[in-house]
Scaffold this active site. Sequence first.
Site, PDB file in Angstrom:
ATOM      1  N   ASP A 194      40.433 -29.018 -15.535  1.00  0.00           N
ATOM      2  CA  ASP A 194      39.989 -28.144 -14.673  1.00  0.00           C
ATOM      3  C   ASP A 194      38.646 -27.501 -15.230  1.00  0.00           C
ATOM      4  O   ASP A 194      38.787 -26.829 -16.207  1.00  0.00           O
ATOM      5  CB  ASP A 194      41.008 -27.056 -14.347  1.00  0.00           C
ATOM      6  N   HIS A 195      37.548 -27.860 -14.545  1.00  0.00           N
ATOM      7  CA  HIS A 195      36.385 -27.477 -15.167  1.00  0.00           C
ATOM      8  C   HIS A 195      36.252 -25.835 -15.376  1.00  0.00           C
ATOM      9  O   HIS A 195      35.317 -25.589 -16.211  1.00  0.00           O
ATOM     10  CB  HIS A 195      35.157 -28.319 -14.676  1.00  0.00           C
ATOM     11  N   HIS A 257      41.518 -23.608  -9.763  1.00  0.00           N
ATOM     12  CA  HIS A 257      40.577 -22.415 -10.404  1.00  0.00           C
ATOM     13  C   HIS A 257      41.056 -21.102 -10.476  1.00  0.00           C
ATOM     14  O   HIS A 257      40.876 -20.554 -11.438  1.00  0.00           O
ATOM     15  CB  HIS A 257      39.006 -22.469  -9.949  1.00  0.00           C
TER      16      HIS A 257
END
Lengths: 507, 434
Positions: A194-195, A257
């Site tokens: 999950d960047h 996010h």
Amino acid sequence: MAATQTNPLRVGLRQERVISPQCLVIFGASGDLTHRKLIPALFELFRQRRLPTEFAVLGCARRPWSDEDFRSRMAEALAEEVKQHQSAWQQFAACLFYEPVDLQQDEDVVRLGTRLEAIDRLRATRGNRTFYLSVSPAFYGSGCRALAAAGLLRDPARSRVVIEKPFGTDYASAEQLNRVVQACGQEQQIFRIDHYLGKETVQNILVLRFANTIFEPIWNRNYIANVQITAAETVGVEERAGYYESSGALRDMVQNHLTQMLALTTMEAPGRFDPEAIRNEKAKVLQAARLANEDEPWKCCVRGQYSRGGSPAMPLSGYRQEPGVNPNSTTETYVAMKLFIDNWRWQGVPFYLRTGKRLPKRLSEVVLTFREAPVHLFDAAGGSPTANQLVLRIQPDEGAGFVFEVKAPGSGMRSRPVDMHFSYDESFGEPSDEGYVRLLADAMLGDPTLFTRSDEVEAAWRLYTPLLELIEEAPWQLPVQPYEAGTWGPGAADSLLADDGLLWRRP
Amino acid sequence: MAPQLTLQAPLELPPAEVPGYLDRLWGEALQESTGAATFTLLVWEPSWLQQQLIRTGRIDGPLSGLLNGELLEAARQVVGEVGLPTSTAPMAPEVAWRLGQQAGDHSAEDLRGQFVDRAISAHRPRRLITLAPTLAADHPLETLVAAYCPLAEERSGSEDACGDVVVLRGGMGAIEQGLAMLQPLIPAELPCWVWWNGSMDESPELLEALAVPPRRLVVDSSIGEPRRCLDLLVDRIELGQAVNDLNWLRLRSWRESLAMVFDPPRRQLALDQVVQLDIDVEGNHPVKGLLLAAWIADRLGWHLQSSYWIHGDRPEGLGIGAEFQRTDGQSVQFRLMPVPVGISKTHPGALVGLRLICAPAGQSPLCVILCSESGGCMRLEAGGVASMELAEEVVPLPNESEEMEMARLLAGGHDSTNPLLAAAAPLAAKLLPS
């Protein structure tokens, strides 16, 4: 984060953790992510001397490219960086290899194994391998199966798999995918990316909370009145209509996010700084989270979709007018919702989450609003005193702010709010690594702290299941409400807070 | 410290039979195991201090080649007894040399090359070759060979990648004779590290023979005569060899602490206005301090104008002064002073403090003082510093052993020298007056 100036004494000091010799295998190497994010991130790591000499990247895709084709295509994609750092690129390019592989074809996977052994000998990569699945989500499970069947995941300390988002499309599919990948290897080998977790400021939430004694005692229902988490984008759907139509803001942003920001903000202190200890606490708090009204979820959630907006000089298309979007689409580009967390720390504290496209500002932040003083002794310049707020700015202008009341200058004792401001730029002036640089390095180091574990992913999907079911089964109860592009979302989102006597923070 | 698990007790073989034996071992006895495709580690392991402490009966064996608290304590006692300055570090070669003048004939089992720190063994060296010279110059060459596999807790999966250890033990002459058998023992396809775990002064021909490029060299420039240490570093860097200096690596926390002071952009302008740099070191070994000064000078673009000895009557030795020219032509004064300490750190020339004075035009001067956790900053705080803006930091003591540092290098190395060291070493060599 924009660099203001580079500290000459800082250059070359970021070598604290050493990546072991290894081969990074990228499936989907002909795709966008490889040349836009992965190779630039690896080149950055290379230039920082954070990659060992015994390192290789093996690009894999169906296209019949050669090693040289792959190198020259990556050089074209990174033309600007290559121009600036020609000699470094020459050395880095020597680490790039390519093998045409279709993971669905057994003979291709066997050939891949042989090629990896050859690279091990050529580059002394010691059999350490990180497989990065930058392929369609439909192939995550079969890709893992193919690797496992070829024996490439046999050694849990030397092989790992990185899986891009989205991990499933709902609770059932995520659970099913977890079963598949866990049958292929151990959980410690699976790195669900999950960047957002690669962002310095997201990680800073942990440091701010658990490295300072002043916050944790007041970080609970006794002092915090509500929490708002916002991730706003100014852009529209751009070229992602194909994916976005089947995903929408809830799946694209909230489930991953925003939920990660929620987990880091609300988790209990881990016993030690250890990946499993941290992920245990994140999973626990997500398991305790719920929609404010699970029986009637339409009462605690608003969906929106941007319509035409902008100015005559710069008109903005509506979502339904965007290329590739169904003109009658009911996909949400905005979502706002209210959650509760049923545990001792957060019982009764509302959490408001919102995200949307074509909003007026690009920003991500977590805002903790504290309870008001029990007695108002002073007149407030603004009519009523402003509650204390701690603002954790994730992007842009990364940092933190604290809003509190002070005496307004002049005679009398009137109070007014002021902002105490911490900025990464002002304090460090050094650009932080792009999220993929950090996450790729962590994956190759075998450090899963910033990756989501199976139970976290499932808990996150479970949290939004009532909404997803409602959208699936009775979408008319939660219709997408239009909002003008360039505004802060549909009016109903304001009502969501107004019902509690609150307002969204206008950053 | 954990002993390496061997599949067999180390076997003593005639030197000529070693290569053939290893071929047979991997071809027949270990057919079921995977040879680790990692690296070869070649260690020069004289352990003169430990050998002398054992010989004089000050510590018990076995002779392992590893530093430990008991050994360091015994060495510190020797410093006092033989009249060396109290700032003399236990690892200073003169401690072992002084011990060599004393009588004693105690002995202990020699296990050098057979004890491997877990941090290193976790990286599964394919072949670990130890050259273990003995005090007795006429000791004949002994060759020990053993195969090993990782300890149970180090095993990571179904593949037990294995390696082997080879120990060459004997007097200096015998070791030199044994060199001929080394080349065929080093697998050509794998990286090879040469860890010169002794003084950089000793056995220059042997060092020359072992540290052949592209082998990666690991040295410790705190041990040996300073000029020789710096010249050797520079020679090797100029040759294009990958050189790693443990003394440089131990500067990490100092470099990080100084960089941290200037991270806020509002302070960075002051870096262009430095007028004075002072560094205090323990005892009379200036290399570490010179490397730090050279790093600062290189990063800030200063040009060395001159360097000279600063004479005095202190038992720690001479100081070093130098003048640099900044990029704007202004002068920067540098002084490196040896200072006495009550309890020295393990390695010679450890840093005690650093003072950097910046005088930006039209603003009050900024004084940055870094001092070691154990040293204190009093000397550097003197001299009008109180009127300046003061940024003072305590630099934490490194708490990692040589083996940990070595393991970090082995974990992911480079075939070229760190550019910062490559730039700092030649300048440090010029800073050391002739």
